[in-house]
Design an enzyme around this catalytic site. Structure first.
Site, mmCIF file in Angstrom:
data_model
loop_
_atom_site.group_PDB
_atom_site.id
_atom_site.type_symbol
_atom_site.label_atom_id
_atom_site.label_comp_id
_atom_site.label_asym_id
_atom_site.label_seq_id
_atom_site.Cartn_x
_atom_site.Cartn_y
_atom_site.Cartn_z
ATOM 1 N N ASP A 167 -0.101 4.401 0.989
ATOM 2 C CA ASP A 167 -0.402 5.446 1.975
ATOM 3 C C ASP A 167 0.277 5.157 3.309
ATOM 4 O OD1 ASP A 167 -2.212 3.206 2.213
ATOM 5 O OD2 ASP A 167 -3.303 4.374 3.708
ATOM 6 N N GLU A 221 -4.982 2.216 2.750
ATOM 7 C CA GLU A 221 -4.960 0.984 3.554
ATOM 8 C C GLU A 221 -5.134 1.302 5.023
ATOM 9 O OE1 GLU A 221 -3.172 -2.387 5.832
ATOM 10 O OE2 GLU A 221 -2.621 -0.276 5.837
ATOM 11 N N HIS A 243 0.849 -1.199 0.000
ATOM 12 C CA HIS A 243 0.000 0.000 0.000
ATOM 13 C C HIS A 243 0.880 1.243 0.000
ATOM 14 C CE1 HIS A 243 0.386 0.967 4.382
ATOM 15 N NE2 HIS A 243 0.429 -0.347 4.537
HETATM 16 ZN ZN ZN Z 1 0.892 -1.405 6.290
#
Ligand code: ZN
Length: 284
Positions: free
Chosen positions: A83, A144, A81
């Site tokens: 973010d 996420e 992810h």
């Molecule tokens: Zn993570």
């Protein structure tokens, strides 16, 4: 064939990724950077899905495909992810030997820039060493940290590989092969407010109701695959006021969907029964 990781390149990649700030929903800059990076590594396609309108992010999820040159072998994907949690704007990386930290004002963002850096290094090694490989897809999701929103809105039909690895965990020597489902629980108990010194008879103490109900509920480990916890209680305004509202927050986790539902139902039933059996008047 043994291939050495290029440690300094990996360190530089990781630092560069960390310093492109990307708190959840503000992933526009990192997504643009990643598109260029994957393209430079020879990606056959770099696709941004249309999840942004549903996640509220500046970017959709990225699905990147490297066709490879072993069509007879089953491909696989890697997922990370893009973010980070807050405070995540203006990240500056401080490196001391092999230790990377933030400058102190922000998170580092190692979660999950380490995963992305590892994938980029892998792809760089495959390319520069001309290592034969089957199809590889890279899925980089948004949001996420605020509830796996990117992954939830990912169109899995866009993936051509049947399975893969999520690179988002602590440690390098274990694989997580299962995770519990969880129900977050919010219970609001309403009583009746009254002055505790002048007319306590007129009140229904929501806090007392809550405590009574909670005392009848099993907390902690419920069985070898289920747990329950209440962690937040809010209510009341003064010592001389019978509290008329208490909000309780907790969760149940279980590897069994059936148990998760059953334990959750039991909790709500216990609270409902406490309220129903209250002798002093209408509580809800
Ligand atoms: Zn993570």
């Amino acid at each position: 064939m043994t291939v050495q990781i290029n440690r300094e390149r990996l360190a530089a990649t990781f630092t560069e990724l960390c310093e492109i700030s990307s708190p959840s929903r503000k992933e526009g800059a990192i997504a643009a950077h990643l598109k260029k990076s994957f393209a430079a590594l020879g990606a056959d396609s770099v696709y941004e899905d249309d999840s942004a309108s549903r996640t509220g992010s500046e970017s959709g999820n990225l699905i990147v495909r490297f066709a490879g040159n072993q069509p007879e072998r089953e491909g696989l994907f890697f997922s990370c992810h893009m973010d980070t949690v807050e405070p995540g704007m203006g990240v500056r990386v401080v490196r001391t030997g092999d230790i990377f930290t933030s400058a102190g004002e922000t998170v580092l963002g190692g979660d999950d820039k380490t995963g992305i850096a590892a994938v980029l290094e892998l792809l760089a090694l495959l390319k520069e060493n001309r290592i034969p490989h089957p199809k590889i897809e890279v899925v980089v999701t948004t949001c996420e940290e605020i509830g796996l929103l990117g992954a939830k809105h990912l169109d899995y039909k866009k993936l051509e590989t049947p399975y893969g690895y999520a690179l988002d965990s602590t440690g390098i020597n274990h694989v997580v092969i299962g995770a519990p489902a969880a129900n977050k629980i919010m219970i609001e108990l309403k009583g009746v407010a009254a002055h505790a010194g002048l007319c306590p008879e007129a009140g229904i103490n929501a806090l007392a109701l809550t405590v009574q109900a909670l005392a009848g509920i099993r907390l902690g480990r419920l069985d070898d695959e289920s747990t329950c916890n209440f962690g937040i209680i809010q209510g009341g305004v003064a010592t001389n006021i019978v509290p008329d509202k208490v909000v309780l927050r907790g969760e149940v986790r279980s590897h069994s969907q059936e148990k998760l539902t059953r334990y959750t139902d039991e909790i709500f039933a216990a609270f409902q029964s406490t309220v129903d059996n209250w002798q002093g008047g209408p509580a809800t």
